[in-house]
Design a protein around this motif. Structure first.
Motif, short mmCIF file in Angstrom:
data_model
loop_
_atom_site.label_atom_id
_atom_site.label_comp_id
_atom_site.label_asym_id
_atom_site.label_seq_id
_atom_site.Cartn_x
_atom_site.Cartn_y
_atom_site.Cartn_z
N SER A 1 0.82 -1.21 0.00
CA SER A 1 0.00 0.00 0.00
C SER A 1 0.85 1.27 0.00
CB SER A 1 -0.91 0.00 1.23
OG SER A 1 -0.13 0.00 2.40
N ALA A 2 2.17 1.12 0.05
CA ALA A 2 3.06 2.28 0.12
C ALA A 2 3.55 2.68 -1.28
CB ALA A 2 4.27 1.95 0.99
N ARG A 3 3.55 3.99 -1.53
CA ARG A 3 4.12 4.51 -2.77
C ARG A 3 5.58 4.87 -2.49
NH1 ARG A 3 0.84 9.04 -5.58
NH2 ARG A 3 2.61 8.75 -6.94
N ILE A 4 6.49 4.31 -3.27
CA ILE A 4 7.92 4.48 -3.06
C ILE A 4 8.52 5.16 -4.27
CG2 ILE A 4 10.10 3.27 -2.61
CD1 ILE A 4 8.01 2.98 -0.39
N GLU A 5 9.27 6.24 -4.03
CA GLU A 5 9.97 6.94 -5.11
C GLU A 5 11.44 6.53 -5.08
OE1 GLU A 5 9.43 11.12 -5.03
OE2 GLU A 5 7.25 10.98 -5.03
N VAL A 6 11.93 6.07 -6.24
CA VAL A 6 13.33 5.66 -6.36
C VAL A 6 13.98 6.57 -7.40
CG1 VAL A 6 14.88 3.77 -6.99
CG2 VAL A 6 12.75 3.27 -5.79
N PRO A 7 15.07 7.24 -7.02
CA PRO A 7 15.76 8.13 -7.97
C PRO A 7 16.26 7.36 -9.19
CG PRO A 7 16.63 8.41 -5.75
CD PRO A 7 15.72 7.23 -5.72
N ARG A 8 16.33 8.05 -10.31
CA ARG A 8 16.79 7.43 -11.54
C ARG A 8 18.28 7.70 -11.75
NH1 ARG A 8 12.87 8.00 -16.42
NH2 ARG A 8 13.95 6.11 -16.96
N HIS A 9 19.06 7.44 -10.73
CA HIS A 9 20.51 7.57 -10.81
C HIS A 9 21.10 6.17 -10.72
CE1 HIS A 9 20.04 11.84 -10.09
NE2 HIS A 9 19.33 11.57 -9.01
N ARG A 10 22.26 5.96 -11.31
CA ARG A 10 22.90 4.65 -11.22
C ARG A 10 23.29 4.32 -9.79
NH1 ARG A 10 25.56 2.64 -16.36
NH2 ARG A 10 24.68 4.04 -17.92
N CYS B 1 9.30 1.22 3.04
CA CYS B 1 8.56 0.02 2.68
C CYS B 1 8.11 -0.73 3.93
CB CYS B 1 9.42 -0.90 1.82
SG CYS B 1 9.78 -0.24 0.20
N ASP B 2 8.99 -0.81 4.92
CA ASP B 2 8.64 -1.48 6.17
C ASP B 2 7.52 -0.74 6.89
OD1 ASP B 2 10.55 -3.38 5.68
OD2 ASP B 2 12.07 -2.44 6.94
N ASP B 3 7.60 0.59 6.91
CA ASP B 3 6.57 1.40 7.58
C ASP B 3 5.23 1.28 6.87
OD1 ASP B 3 8.47 2.17 9.39
OD2 ASP B 3 8.79 4.14 8.47
N GLY B 4 5.25 1.20 5.57
CA GLY B 4 4.00 1.13 4.80
C GLY B 4 3.27 -0.17 4.98
#
Length: 67
Positions: free
Chosen positions: A37-46, A60-63
């Motif tokens: 149920s959590a929305r996670i933003e991951v940067p688009r950097h290598r 993720c754990d909190d969600g």
């Protein structure tokens, strides 16, 4: 941490918990994933800084506490 390693770790974590992990959308600087149920933003950097990677994993754990 490499971005691919972070996404792989999140995917494995989702499989162990039995929740879905899907890409919602690509952004210009971030990709947005749904981890249960959590929305996670991951940067688009290598490379992603360790502290940021830990914060993303913690999010993720909190969600998942509301399951």
């Amino acid at each position: 941490m490499k971005r691919a390693d972070l996404i792989r770790a999140l995917h494995q974590r989702a499989q162990r918990r039995g929740v879905e992990f899907v890409l919602l959308r690509h952004g210009g600087r971030h990709d947005v994933f749904l981890f249960g149920s959590a929305r996670i933003e991951v940067p688009r950097h290598r490379e992603i800084r360790e502290m940021l990677a830990r914060a993303i994993i913690r999010a993720c754990d909190d969600g998942e506490d509301d399951r």
